[in-house]
Design an enzyme around this catalytic site. Structure first.
Site, mmCIF file in Angstrom:
data_model
loop_
_atom_site.group_PDB
_atom_site.id
_atom_site.type_symbol
_atom_site.label_atom_id
_atom_site.label_comp_id
_atom_site.label_asym_id
_atom_site.label_seq_id
_atom_site.Cartn_x
_atom_site.Cartn_y
_atom_site.Cartn_z
ATOM 1 N N ARG A 25 0.854 -1.183 0.000
ATOM 2 C CA ARG A 25 0.000 0.000 0.000
ATOM 3 C C ARG A 25 0.894 1.238 0.000
ATOM 4 O O ARG A 25 2.083 1.157 0.334
ATOM 5 C CB ARG A 25 -0.898 -0.002 1.233
ATOM 6 C CG ARG A 25 -1.879 -1.159 1.286
ATOM 7 C CD ARG A 25 -2.440 -1.349 2.689
ATOM 8 N NE ARG A 25 -3.129 -0.152 3.160
ATOM 9 C CZ ARG A 25 -3.389 0.094 4.452
ATOM 10 N NH1 ARG A 25 -2.991 -0.745 5.388
ATOM 11 N NH2 ARG A 25 -4.038 1.187 4.793
ATOM 12 N N SER A 27 0.390 4.162 1.734
ATOM 13 C CA SER A 27 0.413 5.021 2.919
ATOM 14 C C SER A 27 1.837 5.094 3.451
ATOM 15 O O SER A 27 2.677 4.228 3.178
ATOM 16 C CB SER A 27 -0.521 4.474 4.004
ATOM 17 O OG SER A 27 0.032 3.303 4.593
ATOM 18 N N LYS A 95 -2.160 -7.609 12.061
ATOM 19 C CA LYS A 95 -3.528 -7.480 12.562
ATOM 20 C C LYS A 95 -4.511 -7.157 11.436
ATOM 21 O O LYS A 95 -5.721 -7.251 11.638
ATOM 22 C CB LYS A 95 -3.616 -6.433 13.664
ATOM 23 C CG LYS A 95 -3.384 -4.998 13.248
ATOM 24 C CD LYS A 95 -3.411 -4.082 14.460
ATOM 25 C CE LYS A 95 -3.187 -2.617 14.082
ATOM 26 N NZ LYS A 95 -4.312 -2.038 13.330
ATOM 27 N N THR A 139 -12.051 6.176 17.202
ATOM 28 C CA THR A 139 -11.538 4.874 16.797
ATOM 29 C C THR A 139 -12.603 4.193 15.961
ATOM 30 O O THR A 139 -13.795 4.376 16.195
ATOM 31 C CB THR A 139 -11.168 3.970 17.980
ATOM 32 O OG1 THR A 139 -10.705 2.708 17.475
ATOM 33 C CG2 THR A 139 -12.360 3.708 18.889
ATOM 34 N N SER A 141 -12.207 0.833 15.526
ATOM 35 C CA SER A 141 -12.005 -0.546 15.951
ATOM 36 C C SER A 141 -13.074 -0.927 16.978
ATOM 37 O O SER A 141 -13.196 -0.287 18.016
ATOM 38 C CB SER A 141 -10.610 -0.693 16.580
ATOM 39 O OG SER A 141 -10.536 -1.841 17.392
ATOM 40 N N LEU A 142 -13.844 -1.979 16.677
ATOM 41 C CA LEU A 142 -14.837 -2.447 17.640
ATOM 42 C C LEU A 142 -14.165 -2.956 18.905
ATOM 43 O O LEU A 142 -14.713 -2.839 20.005
ATOM 44 C CB LEU A 142 -15.708 -3.539 17.022
ATOM 45 C CG LEU A 142 -16.667 -3.105 15.909
ATOM 46 C CD1 LEU A 142 -17.491 -4.293 15.437
ATOM 47 C CD2 LEU A 142 -17.586 -1.990 16.383
ATOM 48 N N ARG A 161 -11.488 6.962 10.516
ATOM 49 C CA ARG A 161 -10.874 6.203 9.436
ATOM 50 C C ARG A 161 -9.766 7.022 8.809
ATOM 51 O O ARG A 161 -9.610 8.200 9.058
ATOM 52 C CB ARG A 161 -11.926 5.838 8.375
ATOM 53 C CG ARG A 161 -12.949 4.778 8.785
ATOM 54 C CD ARG A 161 -12.349 3.396 8.913
ATOM 55 N NE ARG A 161 -11.489 3.052 7.784
ATOM 56 C CZ ARG A 161 -11.910 2.658 6.601
ATOM 57 N NH1 ARG A 161 -13.213 2.535 6.360
ATOM 58 N NH2 ARG A 161 -11.053 2.365 5.634
ATOM 59 N N GLY A 162 -9.018 6.376 7.910
ATOM 60 C CA GLY A 162 -7.920 7.035 7.223
ATOM 61 C C GLY A 162 -6.588 6.483 7.683
ATOM 62 O O GLY A 162 -6.500 5.753 8.678
ATOM 63 N N ASN A 163 -5.518 6.816 6.942
ATOM 64 C CA ASN A 163 -4.199 6.369 7.371
ATOM 65 C C ASN A 163 -3.761 7.128 8.611
ATOM 66 O O ASN A 163 -4.455 8.037 9.094
ATOM 67 C CB ASN A 163 -3.184 6.501 6.229
ATOM 68 C CG ASN A 163 -3.015 7.938 5.750
ATOM 69 O OD1 ASN A 163 -2.974 8.865 6.548
ATOM 70 N ND2 ASN A 163 -2.923 8.123 4.447
ATOM 71 N N THR A 166 -3.680 10.933 8.437
ATOM 72 C CA THR A 166 -5.024 11.497 8.345
ATOM 73 C C THR A 166 -5.695 11.509 9.705
ATOM 74 O O THR A 166 -6.366 12.486 10.089
ATOM 75 C CB THR A 166 -5.875 10.694 7.344
ATOM 76 O OG1 THR A 166 -5.281 10.773 6.056
ATOM 77 C CG2 THR A 166 -7.296 11.218 7.280
#
Length: 327
Positions: A25, A27, A95, A139, A141-142, A161-163, A166
């Site tokens: 990727r 990023s 992960k 976040t 993440s659940l 969200r985002g890198n 960001t």
């Protein structure tokens, strides 16, 4: 005795006669990871090139990963590049790697782990405890959501969200009072000074594989598997194998609020902790499980993970049908 995949660590691989192309990727963090592997392979005499790509996970930023197909969205395009021969290996944050790889692909190498902890980042507050009532924490993440809810039910958890860059920009713009990120990513990019507090695993249990890098190849490429063997780290591989086995047995993906973290002692005993929470009920208690075993093979590590998953389910954790998850 260790498994064949780990036994190969002791073999000395000669440089391959052709360049190794890494699919990555684009990023900043993904490029750092790919360039890190590139440098290690070049130091062993290999010629290594990078193939930068944008994945669907990078493009879809207006919805949570759990609603659009899971973290597998970050690796699918890279796997296509491997399948088509445009690239030979892919470097992933472990992960982000689905628990089950597609047929014909293999996890050839797990590298030594960076800091596996979560980090609290805020321009104004030094810790989670200092946040005012009803503060906004970012976040997507659940796992982090349910763990934060258990620590501070009053907080308002908002999607982020985002890198990495960001996410930090959104924090600095005032959209959040604080955010939670992986400490490993911040450290790898020289942003450790942004960490106000690194949560101890006893407080904020990490995700399976957090902080570790995995290298994926086509399973028939034994030459690449041999070339990557010197980069692998046995203790990390055993530990994350146990962690990922918990998630696999629970049908886990990023759509599951599940944490799993192991520590391998010098005597070969692996201590494995896991937690599951209900993201729909902030007042529901976390389901926790803990076990330890002597492990020397991936099969033994995975058996410990399976046992932890059984204990979570017995405690009331709800698994997910693996066929219904994509990440």
């Amino acid at each position: 005795m260790i498994t064949n995949r780990l036994r190969i660590l002791s073999s000395a691989a000669r440089p391959l006669p052709h360049p190794i192309i890494i699919a990555t990727r684009e990023s900043r963090l993904a490029l750092w990871q790919a360039e890190h592997v590139q440098a290690l392979l070049q130091a062993r005499g290999h010629t290594v090139e990078l193939l930068g790509m944008t994945t669907k996970g990078d493009q879809i930023l207006d919805r949570s990963l759990s609603k659009v197909g899971g973290k597998g969205l970050f690796v699918k395009e890279l796997e296509v590049a491997l399948e088509e021969g445009r690239a030979h290996i892919a470097v992933h944050s472990l992960k982000d790697v689905p628990m089950e790889l597609p047929e014909g692909f293999a996890l050839a190498c797990v590298m030594e782990r960076e800091d596996p902890r979560d980090a609290f980042v805020s321009p104004r507050y030094a810790s989670l405890d200092e946040l005012p009532q009803g503060a906004v924490v970012g976040t997507s993440s659940l796992r982090r959501q349910v763990l934060l809810q258990a620590l501070r039910p009053d907080l308002k958890i908002e999607p982020l969200r985002g890198n990495l860059d960001t996410r930090l920009r959104k924090l600095d713009e005032g959209q959040y009072d604080g955010i939670v990120l992986a400490a490993a990513g911040l450290k790898r990019l020289g942003l450790e000074s942004r960490i106000r507090l690194a949560f101890e695993p006893t407080t904020m249990l990490p995700a399976a594989g957090q902080g570790a890098l995995g290298i994926e190849v086509r399973s028939e490429r034994q030459d690449l598997i041999a070339a990557l063997a010197p980069l692998a780290h046995q203790a990390t591989w055993l530990t994350v194998a146990a962690e990922r086995a918990v998630s696999r047995a629970m049908g886990g993906s990023c759509s599951m609020p599940l944490a799993a973290h192991g520590t391998l002692g010098a005597n070969g005993t692996l201590q494995l902790d896991a937690a599951w929470g209900d993201p729909e009920d902030a007042n529901a208690p976390l389901v926790r499980a803990q076990a330890s075993a002597s492990v020397a093979t991936l099969a033994q590590a995975e058996a410990l993970g399976d046992e932890i998953a059984r204990r979570l389910r017995a405690g009331g954790a709800r698994g997910v049908d693996p066929a219904s998850t994509a990440g």
